[in-house]
Enzyme design. Structure first.
Site, short mmCIF file in Angstrom:
data_model
loop_
_atom_site.label_atom_id
_atom_site.label_comp_id
_atom_site.label_asym_id
_atom_site.label_seq_id
_atom_site.Cartn_x
_atom_site.Cartn_y
_atom_site.Cartn_z
NE ARG A 139 -4.15 1.74 0.91
CZ ARG A 139 -5.16 2.03 0.12
NH1 ARG A 139 -5.15 1.68 -1.16
NH2 ARG A 139 -6.22 2.66 0.59
CB THR A 416 -9.48 -1.06 -7.45
OG1 THR A 416 -9.47 0.13 -6.68
CG2 THR A 416 -8.57 -2.09 -6.85
CB THR A 434 -6.19 0.56 -6.73
OG1 THR A 434 -7.11 1.50 -7.25
CG2 THR A 434 -5.75 1.01 -5.35
CG ASN A 436 -8.56 6.18 -4.53
OD1 ASN A 436 -9.32 5.27 -4.22
ND2 ASN A 436 -8.71 7.40 -4.07
CG ASP A 458 -8.61 4.97 -0.29
OD1 ASP A 458 -9.73 5.40 -0.61
OD2 ASP A 458 -8.10 3.97 -0.85
CB SER A 487 -7.02 -0.48 1.42
OG SER A 487 -7.49 -1.13 0.27
CB SER A 488 -12.34 -1.53 0.70
OG SER A 488 -12.83 -0.50 1.51
N GLY A 508 -13.62 -1.88 -6.80
CA GLY A 508 -14.90 -1.27 -6.42
C GLY A 508 -14.87 -0.47 -5.13
N GLY A 509 -13.70 0.04 -4.71
CA GLY A 509 -13.66 0.86 -3.49
C GLY A 509 -14.29 0.08 -2.34
N1 GLY Z 1 -8.64 2.88 -3.15
C1 GLY Z 1 -9.69 2.07 -2.71
C2 GLY Z 1 -9.31 1.16 -1.60
O1 GLY Z 1 -8.14 0.91 -1.40
O2 GLY Z 1 -10.16 0.72 -0.89
#
Ligand code: GLY
Length: 606
Positions: A139, A416, A434, A436, A458, A487-488, A508-509
């Protein structure tokens, strides 16, 4: 032809089975006893078929099922055909799944630049054939000059710099992450993994209609923001939009890949790194050479838990994905969701209530574990059971009753990308990475071809206010120098009886972790193949804004029934793009599925 037709009929029967509650009770018509001793929500009546339970295929459902690529050796599914071919080639040349995943990720940086990247970051979950499991965190980090309120003006208003331009960019982790994966688990020489991407950038590749339209949108946005030099890279030589059939070359990116092929640390130290830091600062960003030199990918303990006879291996913090996935699946089990008809009003309503509560925790309690102490009992079944108390079958709980706050969400693409790889030995890689939002910061560092992420958004850029995804997050995720933003992303591997069963993930965030939970539930709770689970209707709730996001394929009857119970429904064309692989636990057959009902992609196997 006849074979094709019968496959299609079989597909639709399976879709209808899912729609009608495929989970016909497993023994003798009587639903199995609830898995936990005490029902969590005693107020819930026993499951009954709901009037709205039957979900008919709507015109928005795919005319054709996604193609399943079947093989006995290696398998790949990604969002872009050239990148899938690169990974398949690496496997066929004797590379393992980690090699193929690295080559695929580098290729996507060339062929799918709205999300594939060198200038972003992500997460990789690896399960080796011998059962060893790894979680790699690459990340982005906040630059050392970053500060909590860096995107607020004197009046406390949020500035656009959190999303557009170099100030939006965290220190990228992708190159360091791929190098770390290669050093620990790779087999082929590093250069051999970079060369296919380098060739695609230097010699070009032919654009599809979807490529051309995505690149056109990206270039237009860059121009609108005043980044004309960046826009030129994603346009024809005369500045006109690229078209389907054009051969697109990226010489500056090829040069950067050439330096990385010789030595991956070139991205972080030496002349390339100096150019990146200098040009980012010249354009108003914060990077220093020391920020780049200090960047490290981290190996973390994966989140591993059992779900109804399966072992789930997924990503720990600083991705909230694993925590949310485990909370959601435990909640699903506690609520007995597997006994509700799939995509019935009851099942969606109860799952939305679980998502609402899970996301309230995610948004307020989670952050980079190197900076914040996360409450230790979040994943205890007793805690999750308590969180689910008070859920009613006929009434949506307003999110304001769970936590105060309202938040409008902004429409933004959630670009992403996720891919899955399995090799002939059974090693598996789930990788999600990603920039983002689509094309990240929309700024390419001059002379390098490196498109920057806008991952700083984020963070809780203004704790208590929504970010671009409408997520209302708290102090644990505030900006601090060197910190990773929450993050997700939820790259996930599923194992059954010690054998690899599936490799999963999605872009998909915030909808990523809820999409992965639905993929696992389709596979485990309803016993459906991924070729059926992947195109099926998806739903999402994230506590705030207080609404269910779903897809256009939601039937009007189901929508009306959910609204009657108090839900606000917001429909989008698609949620996620899940490129996944299923493995037959008995025969070992690999079945790769790209989410082609929601966009382009390619699954391949041999
Ligand atoms: N940028 C979206 C995530 O990392 O959740």
């Amino acid at each position: 032809m006849a074979q094709q037709r019968s496959a299609r009929v079989g597909y639709w029967l399976a879709v209808l089975a899912l729609g009608c509650g495929g989970p016909a009770p497993r023994s003798g018509g009587a639903p199995p006893p609830p898995p936990s001793a005490a029902p969590v929500a005693p107020a819930l009546p026993a499951p009954v078929p709901s009037a709205a339970a039957v979900v008919q295929p709507s015109p928005q459902l795919p005319a054709e099922p996604p193609r399943v690529a079947v093989g006995r050796h290696g398998a790949v599914a990604s969002q872009e055909a050239n990148a899938t071919d690169v990974a398949l080639g690496v496997l066929q040349q004797g590379g393992n799944a980690v090699d193929a995943a690295i080559a695929l990720g580098l290729a996507l940086a060339v062929t799918h630049p709205s999300a594939g990247n060198l200038g972003g970051g992500g997460f990789m979950v690896i399960r080796r054939a011998d059962g060893a499991a790894y979680a790699l965190d690459y990340r982005e980090t906040a630059p050392s000059a970053a500060s909590r309120d860096m995107y607020l003006d004197a009046q406390g208003n949020l500035s656009d710099a959190r999303l557009n331009g170099p100030k939006a960019a965290g220190i990228p982790g992708t190159v360091a992450g791929f190098a770390a994966a290669h050093a620990k688990l790779g087999k082929l020489p590093w250069r051999a993994l970079v060369e296919p991407a380098l060739r695609l950038a230097r010699d070009g590749f032919t654009l599809t209609a979807e490529d051309a339209s995505t690149l056109g949108r990206g270039a237009a946005k860059m121009r609108e923001l005043g980044y004309a030099a960046s826009a030129r890279i994603y346009s024809r030589k005369d500045g006109a939009p690229l078209q389907a059939g054009d051969r697109w070359v990226q010489p500056e990116l090829a040069k950067t890949l050439g330096l990385i092929a010789t030595e991956p640390t070139a991205f972080y130290r030496g002349p390339l790194a100096a150019t990146l830091a200098r040009e980012v600062r010249r354009a108003g960003g914060l990077w220093t050479p020391a920020d780049l030199a200090r960047y490290e990918a981290r190996w973390r303990e994966p989140v591993v838990f059992d779900y109804r006879g399966h072992t789930i291996i997924t990503m720990p913090l600083p991705s909230a994905g694993g925590v949310v996935l485990e909370q959601l699946l435990v909640a699903s089990e506690v609520l007995g969701l597997e006994r509700r008809a799939w995509r019935s009003a009851d099942e969606i309503h109860l799952f939305a209530e679980a998502m609402r509560r899970t996301y309230a925790d995610r948004n307020q309690l989670l952050g980079d574990p190197d900076f914040v102490k996360v409450p230790p009992d979040l994943l205890e079944t007793s805690y999750i059971r308590d969180r689910m108390r008070g859920i009613e079958l006929e009434r949506a709980t307003p999110s304001a009753e769970i936590q105060a706050g309202v938040a409008p969400a902004r429409e933004e693409s959630t670009q992403t990308t996720h891919y899955s790889v399995v090799d002939a030995d059974g090693n598996a890689v789930a990788n999600t990475y990603t920039l983002n939002t689509g094309f990240g910061a929309k700024f390419v560092v001059p002379g390098t071809g490196v498109l920057l992420n806008n991952e700083m958004d984020d963070f809780a850029v203004k704790p208590g206010a929504p970010n671009v995804f409408g997520l209302v997050q708290g102090e644990p995720n505030k900006i601090e120098p060197g910190k990773r933003m929450l993050s997700s992303m939820t790259p996930t591997v599923v194992v059954r009886g010690g054998r690899l069963r599936a490799v999963l993930g999605s872009p998909g965030g915030p909808t990523i972790s809820t999409t992965v939970a639905q993929l696992v539930r389709g596979l485990v709770d309803y016993g459906q193949p991924l070729s059926v689970v992947v195109p099926a209707l998806r739903v999402h709730h994230q506590w705030l804004p207080d609404q269910i996001w779903t897809e256009e394929q939601l039937s009007p009857a189901l929508k009306a029934e959910l609204e009657r119970r108090g839900h606000v429904i917001r429909q989008r064309p698609h949620l996620g793009h899940a490129n996944v692989i299923e493995v037959d636990a008995e025969t070992g057959e690999r079945r790769a599925v790209a989410d082609t009902t929601r966009g382009e992609g390619k699954a391949a196997a041999y």
